[in-house]
Structures are given as C-alpha cells and as structure tokens.
Design a protein around this motif. Structure first.
Motif, PDB file in Angstrom:
ATOM      1  N   ASP A 176       0.872  -1.185  -0.039  1.00  0.00           N
ATOM      2  CA  ASP A 176       0.139   0.107  -0.128  1.00  0.00           C
ATOM      3  C   ASP A 176       0.860   1.056   0.187  1.00  0.00           C
ATOM      4  O   ASP A 176       2.151   1.237   0.408  1.00  0.00           O
ATOM      5  CB  ASP A 176      -0.794  -0.089   1.371  1.00  0.00           C
ATOM      6  CG  ASP A 176      -1.888  -1.176   1.270  1.00  0.00           C
ATOM      7  OD1 ASP A 176      -2.669  -1.242   0.145  1.00  0.00           O
ATOM      8  OD2 ASP A 176      -1.965  -1.821   2.325  1.00  0.00           O
ATOM      9  N   GLY A 177       0.464   2.279  -0.567  1.00  0.00           N
ATOM     10  CA  GLY A 177       1.280   3.518  -0.531  1.00  0.00           C
ATOM     11  C   GLY A 177       2.171   3.329  -1.732  1.00  0.00           C
ATOM     12  O   GLY A 177       1.888   4.000  -2.806  1.00  0.00           O
ATOM     13  N   VAL A 178       3.337   2.756  -1.808  1.00  0.00           N
ATOM     14  CA  VAL A 178       3.983   2.201  -3.018  1.00  0.00           C
ATOM     15  C   VAL A 178       3.696   0.625  -3.127  1.00  0.00           C
ATOM     16  O   VAL A 178       4.176   0.028  -2.178  1.00  0.00           O
ATOM     17  CB  VAL A 178       5.378   2.676  -2.788  1.00  0.00           C
ATOM     18  CG1 VAL A 178       6.425   2.249  -3.889  1.00  0.00           C
ATOM     19  CG2 VAL A 178       5.697   4.216  -2.692  1.00  0.00           C
TER      20      VAL A 178
ATOM     21  N   GLN B 244      11.518 -12.140  -8.543  1.00  0.00           N
ATOM     22  CA  GLN B 244      12.549 -11.561  -9.263  1.00  0.00           C
ATOM     23  C   GLN B 244      12.061 -10.898 -10.590  1.00  0.00           C
ATOM     24  O   GLN B 244      12.512 -10.171 -11.164  1.00  0.00           O
ATOM     25  CB  GLN B 244      13.694 -12.405  -9.485  1.00  0.00           C
ATOM     26  CG  GLN B 244      14.503 -12.597  -8.398  1.00  0.00           C
ATOM     27  CD  GLN B 244      15.795 -13.381  -8.936  1.00  0.00           C
ATOM     28  OE1 GLN B 244      15.829 -13.698 -10.077  1.00  0.00           O
ATOM     29  NE2 GLN B 244      16.616 -13.861  -7.685  1.00  0.00           N
ATOM     30  N   GLY B 245      10.817 -11.462 -11.220  1.00  0.00           N
ATOM     31  CA  GLY B 245      10.160 -11.089 -12.167  1.00  0.00           C
ATOM     32  C   GLY B 245       9.229  -9.826 -12.144  1.00  0.00           C
ATOM     33  O   GLY B 245       8.448  -9.638 -12.812  1.00  0.00           O
ATOM     34  N   TRP B 246       9.320  -9.217 -11.017  1.00  0.00           N
ATOM     35  CA  TRP B 246       8.305  -7.966 -10.451  1.00  0.00           C
ATOM     36  C   TRP B 246       8.830  -7.090 -11.823  1.00  0.00           C
ATOM     37  O   TRP B 246       9.896  -6.942 -12.497  1.00  0.00           O
ATOM     38  CB  TRP B 246       8.567  -7.264  -9.405  1.00  0.00           C
ATOM     39  CG  TRP B 246       9.924  -6.930  -9.021  1.00  0.00           C
ATOM     40  CD1 TRP B 246      10.934  -7.401  -8.666  1.00  0.00           C
ATOM     41  CD2 TRP B 246      10.180  -5.581  -9.066  1.00  0.00           C
ATOM     42  NE1 TRP B 246      11.968  -6.552  -8.390  1.00  0.00           N
ATOM     43  CE2 TRP B 246      11.584  -5.507  -8.764  1.00  0.00           C
ATOM     44  CE3 TRP B 246       9.615  -4.226  -9.505  1.00  0.00           C
ATOM     45  CZ2 TRP B 246      12.236  -4.223  -8.716  1.00  0.00           C
ATOM     46  CZ3 TRP B 246      10.468  -3.078  -9.758  1.00  0.00           C
ATOM     47  CH2 TRP B 246      11.649  -2.959  -9.204  1.00  0.00           C
ATOM     48  N   LEU B 247       7.886  -6.088 -12.066  1.00  0.00           N
ATOM     49  CA  LEU B 247       7.815  -5.217 -13.405  1.00  0.00           C
ATOM     50  C   LEU B 247       8.251  -3.827 -12.732  1.00  0.00           C
ATOM     51  O   LEU B 247       9.218  -3.057 -13.322  1.00  0.00           O
ATOM     52  CB  LEU B 247       6.632  -5.235 -14.207  1.00  0.00           C
ATOM     53  CG  LEU B 247       5.989  -6.506 -14.575  1.00  0.00           C
ATOM     54  CD1 LEU B 247       4.840  -6.307 -15.394  1.00  0.00           C
ATOM     55  CD2 LEU B 247       7.164  -6.735 -15.720  1.00  0.00           C
ATOM     56  N   PHE B 248       7.403  -3.163 -11.878  1.00  0.00           N
ATOM     57  CA  PHE B 248       7.611  -1.599 -11.658  1.00  0.00           C
ATOM     58  C   PHE B 248       6.843  -1.567 -10.278  1.00  0.00           C
ATOM     59  O   PHE B 248       6.173  -2.371  -9.709  1.00  0.00           O
ATOM     60  CB  PHE B 248       7.144  -0.690 -12.663  1.00  0.00           C
ATOM     61  CG  PHE B 248       5.550  -0.682 -12.921  1.00  0.00           C
ATOM     62  CD1 PHE B 248       4.744  -0.228 -12.229  1.00  0.00           C
ATOM     63  CD2 PHE B 248       5.405  -1.665 -14.163  1.00  0.00           C
ATOM     64  CE1 PHE B 248       3.492  -0.323 -12.758  1.00  0.00           C
ATOM     65  CE2 PHE B 248       4.124  -1.707 -14.547  1.00  0.00           C
ATOM     66  CZ  PHE B 248       2.967  -0.957 -13.781  1.00  0.00           C
ATOM     67  N   ARG B 249       7.463  -0.361  -9.755  1.00  0.00           N
ATOM     68  CA  ARG B 249       6.593   0.010  -8.327  1.00  0.00           C
ATOM     69  C   ARG B 249       6.054   1.425  -8.641  1.00  0.00           C
ATOM     70  O   ARG B 249       6.786   2.272  -9.382  1.00  0.00           O
ATOM     71  CB  ARG B 249       7.847   0.049  -7.247  1.00  0.00           C
ATOM     72  CG  ARG B 249       8.490  -1.109  -6.815  1.00  0.00           C
ATOM     73  CD  ARG B 249       9.146  -1.259  -5.565  1.00  0.00           C
ATOM     74  NE  ARG B 249       9.607  -2.598  -5.156  1.00  0.00           N
ATOM     75  CZ  ARG B 249      10.761  -3.008  -5.409  1.00  0.00           C
ATOM     76  NH1 ARG B 249      11.931  -2.409  -5.769  1.00  0.00           N
ATOM     77  NH2 ARG B 249      10.682  -4.501  -4.756  1.00  0.00           N
ATOM     78  N   LEU B 250       4.917   1.557  -8.194  1.00  0.00           N
ATOM     79  CA  LEU B 250       4.303   3.001  -8.290  1.00  0.00           C
ATOM     80  C   LEU B 250       3.511   3.209  -7.038  1.00  0.00           C
ATOM     81  O   LEU B 250       3.079   2.400  -6.197  1.00  0.00           O
ATOM     82  CB  LEU B 250       3.322   2.799  -9.341  1.00  0.00           C
ATOM     83  CG  LEU B 250       1.806   2.321  -9.130  1.00  0.00           C
ATOM     84  CD1 LEU B 250       0.951   2.777 -10.297  1.00  0.00           C
ATOM     85  CD2 LEU B 250       1.773   0.701  -9.385  1.00  0.00           C
TER      86      LEU B 250
ATOM     87  N   GLU C 231       1.914   7.058  -9.735  1.00  0.00           N
ATOM     88  CA  GLU C 231       3.061   7.396 -10.349  1.00  0.00           C
ATOM     89  C   GLU C 231       4.261   6.545 -10.169  1.00  0.00           C
ATOM     90  O   GLU C 231       4.595   5.794  -9.235  1.00  0.00           O
ATOM     91  CB  GLU C 231       3.792   8.647  -9.639  1.00  0.00           C
ATOM     92  CG  GLU C 231       4.965   9.044 -10.170  1.00  0.00           C
ATOM     93  CD  GLU C 231       5.688  10.125  -9.428  1.00  0.00           C
ATOM     94  OE1 GLU C 231       6.786  10.782  -9.610  1.00  0.00           O
ATOM     95  OE2 GLU C 231       5.116  10.790  -8.438  1.00  0.00           O
ATOM     96  N   ILE C 232       4.732   6.079 -11.672  1.00  0.00           N
ATOM     97  CA  ILE C 232       6.120   4.824 -11.522  1.00  0.00           C
ATOM     98  C   ILE C 232       7.138   5.493 -10.453  1.00  0.00           C
ATOM     99  O   ILE C 232       7.537   6.702 -10.892  1.00  0.00           O
ATOM    100  CB  ILE C 232       6.537   4.644 -12.957  1.00  0.00           C
ATOM    101  CG1 ILE C 232       5.187   4.159 -13.808  1.00  0.00           C
ATOM    102  CG2 ILE C 232       7.467   3.727 -12.848  1.00  0.00           C
ATOM    103  CD1 ILE C 232       4.416   3.078 -13.276  1.00  0.00           C
TER     104      ILE C 232
END
Length: 126
Positions: free
Chosen positions: A21-23, A98-104, A76-77
């Motif tokens: 949550d949050g990010v 390890q295959g995560w894409l991005f954090r937003l 926001e990325i």
C-alpha cells in the motif's frame, strides 16, 4: 509453470498482481506468464510517469504474441525492474519474485481481487 495464487497479493482481471500500500510492487501473474509463453522482450514505463488504471504503460513480447502492459491502478511510477528488462525470462521463471515489473506510488483507490477471487476467475488453486 503452474502454481498456487499467492494469498498475500492483490490481483486485477488483466492478470497483474500488486503487493503493498502507498508504494506497490506490480508484476504479472504466473497464469499470464504461462499464457504468454517464453517472454523475450519487456518494455517498462519510465520512472516519474503518471499512469491511470487501465492505461497501456509498456509492452511484453513473447514467442507467441505481443501484449500491452496496463497500469493496474492510478499512480506514479517510482522504480522499474531493470533486471527483468535485461532478462525478460524472469517473468516466466519467478513472476511473483525477481520478475516484478515496476513500483508505483498509488494515487487512487484500486479495485482489486483477493487471491480467492482471482483463483476463481482463472480456475487456478488459491
């Protein structure tokens, strides 16, 4: 790679998962990775970009097809997984790690599925 749906994550009907949550960390599910086949190319959104839920923000190319990557929520990325961009097979081998894409950074209230609802949606084990 068929595996149980991790209970601690939240999911979209577009086969993405979120953790936090949050990010939030975002990735695609094992169900999506299996359906795509061997992933050979990954285009991720630029850090600093603002995205809206459902908006295309990248691309995943496999030996079978090219698919849009959609923003699962408004935000926001803040970071991208350069390791996955360099080695897209991580999405097939370890989609929930390890295959995560991005954090937003979330800016809206996401409408997401819990593990049981996603498992029912895909017919996978929760």
């Amino acid at each position: 790679m068929s595996s149980a749906v991790p209970a601690h994550l939240r999911y979209t009907r577009d086969h993405e998962w979120l953790d936090g949550d949050g990010v939030a960390t975002v990735g695609i599910t094992a169900f999506a990775a299996d359906a795509l086949g061997d992933i050979v190319y990954l285009e991720l959104p630029e850090p600093g970009r603002t995205v809206a839920a459902g908006e295309p923000c990248g691309e995943i190319e496999s030996t079978k097809s090219v698919s849009e990557l959609y923003a699962p929520v408004d935000g926001e990325i803040v970071a991208v997984n350069e390791a996955a961009a360099t080695e897209p097979g991580l999405l097939n081998n370890d989609p929930y790690g390890q295959g995560w894409l991005f954090r937003l950074r979330l800016t809206g209230t996401p409408e997401l599925l819990d593990a049981a609802a996603y498992a029912a949606f895909t017919g996978e084990a929760a």
